[in-house]
Design a protein around this motif. Structure first.
Motif, PDB file in Angstrom:
ATOM      1  N   ARG A 184      -3.615  -3.027  -0.969  1.00 12.00           N
ATOM      2  CA  ARG A 184      -3.810  -3.580   0.382  1.00 12.00           C
ATOM      3  C   ARG A 184      -4.788  -4.753   0.357  1.00 12.00           C
ATOM      4  N   VAL A 185      -5.950  -4.546  -0.267  1.00 11.00           N
ATOM      5  CA  VAL A 185      -6.969  -5.602  -0.272  1.00 11.00           C
ATOM      6  C   VAL A 185      -6.487  -6.799  -1.096  1.00 11.00           C
ATOM      7  N   GLU A 238      -0.095  -2.367  -9.573  1.00 13.04           N
ATOM      8  CA  GLU A 238      -0.359  -2.871  -8.232  1.00 13.04           C
ATOM      9  C   GLU A 238       0.101  -4.322  -8.086  1.00 13.04           C
ATOM     10  N   VAL A 239      -0.111  -5.135  -9.136  1.00 18.44           N
ATOM     11  CA  VAL A 239       0.304  -6.542  -9.088  1.00 18.44           C
ATOM     12  C   VAL A 239       1.824  -6.638  -9.033  1.00 18.44           C
ATOM     13  N   GLY A 246       1.680   6.795  -7.004  1.00 16.87           N
ATOM     14  CA  GLY A 246       0.404   7.290  -7.510  1.00 16.87           C
ATOM     15  C   GLY A 246      -0.566   6.221  -7.949  1.00 16.87           C
ATOM     16  N   SER A 247      -0.329   4.965  -7.578  1.00 17.95           N
ATOM     17  CA  SER A 247      -1.253   3.889  -7.919  1.00 17.95           C
ATOM     18  C   SER A 247      -2.278   3.714  -6.802  1.00 17.95           C
ATOM     19  N   ASN A 248      -3.159   2.740  -6.985  1.00 18.76           N
ATOM     20  CA  ASN A 248      -4.259   2.522  -6.050  1.00 18.76           C
ATOM     21  C   ASN A 248      -3.763   1.739  -4.833  1.00 18.76           C
ATOM     22  N   GLY A 249      -3.463   2.470  -3.764  1.00 19.48           N
ATOM     23  CA  GLY A 249      -2.955   1.829  -2.556  1.00 19.48           C
ATOM     24  C   GLY A 249      -3.979   0.935  -1.892  1.00 19.48           C
ATOM     25  N   GLU A 294       0.839  -1.210   0.000  1.00 22.13           N
ATOM     26  CA  GLU A 294       0.000   0.000   0.000  1.00 22.13           C
ATOM     27  C   GLU A 294       0.869   1.254   0.000  1.00 22.13           C
ATOM     28  N   SER A 295       1.875   1.302   0.863  1.00 27.08           N
ATOM     29  CA  SER A 295       2.754   2.477   0.925  1.00 27.08           C
ATOM     30  C   SER A 295       3.486   2.684  -0.388  1.00 27.08           C
TER      31      SER A 295
END
Length: 720
Positions: free
Chosen positions: A532-533, A635-636, A525-528, A518-519
């Motif tokens: 996390r989820v 994110e991946v 600038g991506s979806n933190g 997440e951090s």
């Protein structure tokens, strides 16, 4: 996939072709045109002279009332006083004339006296009589002057001596100059002559000379102020030019219901075009051009959008649906407001569109949507008065929408739409009152309460409608919203509880990865929240065989020690495939499923591969790689790095900042060289930021701890 998703999937399939994209925008334009048609349709009213009006009529445009303007100009022109100019040269001329008369008299007296003194006795002629002297004096003056001066004046002048003449001259000139220096109108000439006589009454000279001086002075006093036609006309022209044209303003009430239509009102109705029976197409052309310009801009944006095709078509469909819904709501509210003859339009939930687009798509489209709705709102909320544009309502819609976007941009507010709606309600109320106060409108206490309630209803209604419509869009388009992600992050979710109970080590590992990912995602600038989820569920497949993974082996023998490397390989690799299948069976969003399947990409199981190589040198490397696919989303990619880094650092005995940085750099570089990011648009700069973020987070988790003394030594110190 449900029916709604299938329906929208079919539409998206059509939108691949440019023809259907253009067709969609044409349909949206026609829809908007149909809703706003009645708001621009020229209004024809039935009125008769000297009969009460059947309805209140407002002007649809601003026109100049030329008749009243000309009346005002004439009135102003009449009020301009005539300009009279002072002829200062008249005073000088009269003073010079008086001076010349006295000088001539002195010369005549001198000449006659000198001639008599120089003649011998035998040659002496008879002494010149007064009549002769008068004649000589007249010769020195002009006929016009002689005509205006009484004979007695000449006689007194030639009879007086030089000193007396000089005194009379000075006194007369002074008196004339004083009186002629002031303004003397035609009606004031006689008073001015009396004034000069009064000033000469104090002269210390003989009676005849005083009378002569007084007569000359009265003759010199004339009118010196005259009507100046040019200046008067110039003043009147300036006054007329300063008159502002009297206009019938757009939206101005020309006649109220049941008011008598007199000639003045009838003339104003005619000027405003209400009595014109000729039809005009300009309002329709203007509306069509306005709609064409707005939708041409949006078509350009969507056509040249850098978004991926599938995402682009999703955006286009969602934008279109929200637009149709908002416009229909806007028209409904405007019709109700007209029926009830009230300002019900302030209850319009304009921020709903901004909230939906902000949550489902992005900020840019949310801003564009609210500007579009605000622009169309100025037409729809014109009170069914064609030609009117309600700019205050347009400002209200735009301000409310932008406020909603700003509120939802704050951390955690996406999950608190209702709280955002309540805050928006208060801001809406303040903005409505600001408009009322700026326009200096005066209302009763109940009306103020009504406006406040409408503004608050708009804010709360926007939030409620947003919350109600979000599930529809999420289900129809397979969109993973922030609200959905927060629901999935609930520790009480059945799958998360399963991980916690069946694989506690994996659960702890997933939480650690979630914190790291997440951090790092927020840093680039991506979806933190998605990271996390996704991290919570990325190893869900391990719950099928939890004890085959080292983090779940609590003081137990490692079962892989007794298995062949190919068997261990199949068990380890299966957790990614099993995780994807489990998430699909529970109808998880595609993004979460992708994270579970792609977080290892096609990386090599190095430990078991080398174990197999020891048994058989010909073992192909491809047999010991994860099946993939490789990471597509940033994110991946970040979760994959965080997953490897967390496991590696946890296995280190004495992690130091230097060792952690070296390990993170090695893992990232290894994945780059292995081509694991080839299908992802993550950049080298972003990977550098990810590295820095991971190191900071890991240093905070595995910071150096104080080494406490042994218990016996500690006890000894306590005693001391």
């Amino acid at each position: 996939m449900n029916r709604i998703q299938k329906f929208f999937t079919q539409i998206k399939g059509l939108l691949v072709h440019r023809f259907f994209q253009v067709l969609l925008f044409i349909i949206l334009g026609l829809f908007a045109y149909g809703l706003m048609f009645s708001n621009v349709k020229p209004e024809r009213v039935q009125v008769e002279l000297f009969k009460p009006a059947e309805q209140t009529i407002r002007s649809t445009k601003t026109v100049e009332d030329t008749y009243k303007t000309e009346q005002e100009k004439e009135e102003i022109s009449k009020q301009v006083a005539d300009v009279y100019s002072l002829k200062k040269e008249y005073a000088k001329n009269k003073v010079d004339l008086i001076s010349s008369i006295f000088d001539s008299a002195i010369e005549v007296n001198k000449e006659t006296d000198t001639d008599e003194d120089h003649k011998e006795d035998d040659e002496k002629e008879p002494v010149k009589t007064d009549a002769q002297k008068v004649s000589i004096l007249k010769e020195k003056l002009t006929d016009e002057v002689n005509k205006n001066i009484d004979e007695s004046v000449f006689l007194a002048l030639v009879q007086a001596d030089e000193d007396e003449l000089k005194i009379a001259k000075d006194s007369t000139i002074t008196a004339v100059n004083n009186v002629m220096s002031s303004r003397i109108a035609a009606s004031d000439v006689e008073n001015a002559k009396k004034k000069v006589v009064e000033e000469l009454g104090y002269m210390s000279i003989s009676g005849d000379m005083k009378k002569a001086s007084t007569s000359l002075a009265r003759t010199a006093i004339i009118q010196n102020v005259f009507f100046d036609k040019d200046k008067t006309e110039e003043q009147r022209r300036k006054a007329v030019e300063s008159v502002e044209p009297i206009r019938i303003l757009q939206g101005q009430i020309i006649v109220e219901e049941n008011q008598l239509v007199d000639r003045d009102v009838y003339r104003q109705l005619e000027l405003a075009g209400f009595l014109n029976t000729e039809s005009t197409i300009y309002p329709y052309i203007g509306l069509l051009l306005f709609i064409f310009l707005t939708f041409a801009a949006f078509y350009y944006y969507f056509y040249y959008s850098v978004s991926k095709k599938d995402n682009k078509y999703n955006q286009l469909l969602i934008f279109s649906l929200v637009f149709i819904l908002s416009m229909a709501t806007m028209k409904t509210v405007s019709i109700l407001a007209d029926l009830k003859n009230s300002n019900l339009e302030y209850i319009f939930p304009g921020a709903m569109a901004a909230m939906l687009i902000k949550i489902l798509l992005n900020d840019k489209l949310a801003v564009a949507m609210i500007i579009l709705l605000g622009s169309y709102g100025t037409i729809i909320f014109n009170g069914d008065t064609p030609g009117n544009l309600d700019f205050s309502m347009g400002l209200y819609i735009i301000f409310g929408g932008l406020t909603a976007i700003i509120i939802l941009s704050r951390p955690n507010f996406k999950s608190k739409v209702l709280v955002a709606g309540l805050l928006l309600a208060l801001i809406n109320m303040a903005f409505v009152f600001s408009l009322i106060f700026i326009m200096d409108s005066h209302y009763t206490r109940m009306e103020y309460l009504y406006y406040a309630a409408a503004a608050m209803g708009s804010g709360v209604g926007s939030a409620v409608l947003t919350m109600g419509l979000l599930p529809f869009f999420e289900a129809g388009f397979g969109i993973l919203s922030s609200i959905k992600l927060i629901e999935l992050a609930n520790p009480n979710h059945p799958l998360l509880r399963r991980i916690l109970i069946e694989a506690p080590g994996t659960y702890h590992h997933s939480v650690m990865v979630a914190n790291l990912a997440e951090s790092a995602c927020e840093a680039i600038g991506s979806n933190g929240l998605l990271a996390r989820v996704g991290s919570y569920y990325h190893d869900i497949g391990k719950t099928k065989r939890p004890h085959f993974f080292i983090e779940n082996q609590m003081n137990e023998e490692n079962p892989h020690d007794r298995l062949q490397p190919e068997t261990s390989r199949d068990i380890i690799i299966a957790h990614a495939v099993d995780g994807g299948e489990m998430l699909r069976s529970h109808k998880f969003p595609k993004e979460i499923v992708d994270i579970a399947e792609q977080h290892h990409g096609t990386t090599l199981l190095k430990f078991f591969y080398h174990k197999a190589k020891k048994q058989d040198e010909s073992t192909p490397e491809a047999d010991y790689r994860y099946p993939g696919p490789r990471a597509v989303m940033k994110e991946v990619a970040v979760i994959g790095i965080a997953d490897s880094v967390e496991a590696a650092v946890r296995s280190m005995k004495h992690p130091t900042p230097e060792k952690i940085e070296e390990l993170v750099s090695f893992i990232i570089q290894d994945r780059i060289s292995d081509g694991q990011f080839d299908e992802c648009d993550i950049t080298m700069r972003e990977l550098s930021i990810v590295k820095h973020s991971l190191c900071e987070s890991l240093n905070g988790i595995f910071h150096t701890r104080i080494e406490y003394p042994e218990s016996d030594k500690l006890g000894q110190k306590v005693k001391e």
